[in-house]
Enzyme design. Sequence first.
Site, PDB file in Angstrom:
ATOM      1  N   GLU A   9       0.830  -1.215   0.000  1.00 57.49           N
ATOM      2  CA  GLU A   9       0.000   0.000   0.000  1.00 57.49           C
ATOM      3  C   GLU A   9       0.861   1.259   0.000  1.00 57.49           C
ATOM      4  O   GLU A   9       0.529   2.266   0.631  1.00 57.49           O
ATOM      5  CB  GLU A   9      -0.978  -0.029   1.177  1.00 57.49           C
ATOM      6  CG  GLU A   9      -1.917  -1.221   1.124  1.00 57.49           C
ATOM      7  CD  GLU A   9      -2.825  -1.359   2.340  1.00 57.49           C
ATOM      8  OE1 GLU A   9      -3.017  -0.354   3.063  1.00 57.49           O
ATOM      9  OE2 GLU A   9      -3.331  -2.467   2.576  1.00 57.49           O
ATOM     10  N   GLU A  35      -5.155  -8.763  -0.494  1.00 54.63           N
ATOM     11  CA  GLU A  35      -6.006  -8.579   0.682  1.00 54.63           C
ATOM     12  C   GLU A  35      -7.412  -8.245   0.216  1.00 54.63           C
ATOM     13  O   GLU A  35      -7.609  -7.391  -0.645  1.00 54.63           O
ATOM     14  CB  GLU A  35      -5.509  -7.437   1.580  1.00 54.63           C
ATOM     15  CG  GLU A  35      -4.182  -7.678   2.258  1.00 54.63           C
ATOM     16  CD  GLU A  35      -3.785  -6.527   3.174  1.00 54.63           C
ATOM     17  OE1 GLU A  35      -4.686  -5.738   3.568  1.00 54.63           O
ATOM     18  OE2 GLU A  35      -2.587  -6.393   3.488  1.00 54.63           O
TER      19      GLU A  35
END
Length: 481
Positions: free
Chosen positions: A285, A391
């Site tokens: 991220e 995820e």
Amino acid sequence: MRMRGRVRLVGAGVTAALLAPLTWWATRPGGADDAGSGGPRQVPADLGARDPHATPAARRVYALLAGLENRARRGEPTRTVIGQHVELHNERYNASYGDYRGTKQPGYYYKKAHDITGRFPGFVELDLGPGYGQPGWAVGEPRSYSRSSWPSCRDRWGYVDDAVDLALGVWAGLPRPADGSYHPSGTHLDCASGTRVSLPDNGGGPAGIVGFSFHQPYPGSTVKGFEETRYQNSPAAKDSGWFGRVVTQGTAEHRALLLDLGFLADHLGYLAEHGVPVLLRPYHEMNARPGHGFWWAGQDPAAYRKLWRVTYDYLVNSCGLHNLIFVWAPGAWEGTFAREPGDYYPGGRYVDVVGVDDYSDTPRRPFRGRPWTQVWYQGLERYDRPRAMAESFYVPLGSARHSTLSDTPWVLWTVWGQALTYANVSTPSGRNTSEDVRTTYASSQVITGGGGRSPGFDRTSLHTTYVYYFPTTSCSSELHS
């Protein structure tokens, strides 16, 4: 710190046994072995092209993923390895975490998938960070791996020992009475209650592949905990030059980074010594908006790429860890929280799998009205690597998501921790139902793990495998500098 180097595998049937927990899919006609036969652009089929010293097991795992990706690119029927992230530190220490109040046994959500479906995940990802609000990394402390007292029930960093032990148990199988991972009764001590409970028995043979993420507190942090992973709590929030010093050799900040990486290598090395390949997913991220997310996120892209390459060089070249498959996973670039990630890509010499952490859309409300997850799947195609849903709160199949794996055949799909059964704050009305989980695990489009009705993974035992380790390099000198 253990010495690192090349591994020589010895023993009857070792090669076959070491490569056992991998599906026939990668080597059947049309799999990874003939990925360069023309047609649509294919991803590299051999991990050795990136790391000539990659272990046979790591090559085999990568070949599985590349084979699945290349079949999808050719428009052929393919499958997805279903994965489950296990937040073992929360299971061990956080009574408010999960689908009931109270601490859980290690591997609770690994076992939970089997409780619901009768099958285990084909992939399990654990976390080697961020710690639990305690000082120090516990580098160099005695480990409790594979002792008769599994789990260790050791305070603070004990959960990391248990995570590494569970990873070995997913790859090699549970129970493993030969190495003491089970009490003679077939049970283990529950750390919270003091009672004896059953380990997640996956049949005692190879049961799946494993990965680790690394929610790393900022280098130099005295306390190791999740709050120290956040950008806003790191020196970067007040010092614009700090991140640059982290990636600059010779600085105090860089030495602190190497200490952190020493903690990572300390545990990954144990798995290397036992022949376990690991999908490693660090610094995820990274494309968050500046000032948000983790301390490595929203930074200058060139400096981020240098951080990745420093980490790669330390683990692979300095520490001799050739059991690693590197996974680069930006957040879903929906334009508000995260930006298009291309400038952060470290390059094909340092990345084996690309993925996305997708919390921006839901099965019932997909992003921009397109098929769920399609924007991210298509956006990652240009990197020419196997694509993974790294995820997600959701399993891919079930109500309102029947065609997901046909429209977007990710090679891996990993459900985040408690989201398997818990209505997360972000998705109060969109939780997975037990029927969704059963539909996913029973689908012919999905590869599950061992310990049940598993068509995807060979069950050959690894118990006869042993490893002689010949160190050629050492990263131990960096640990306490």
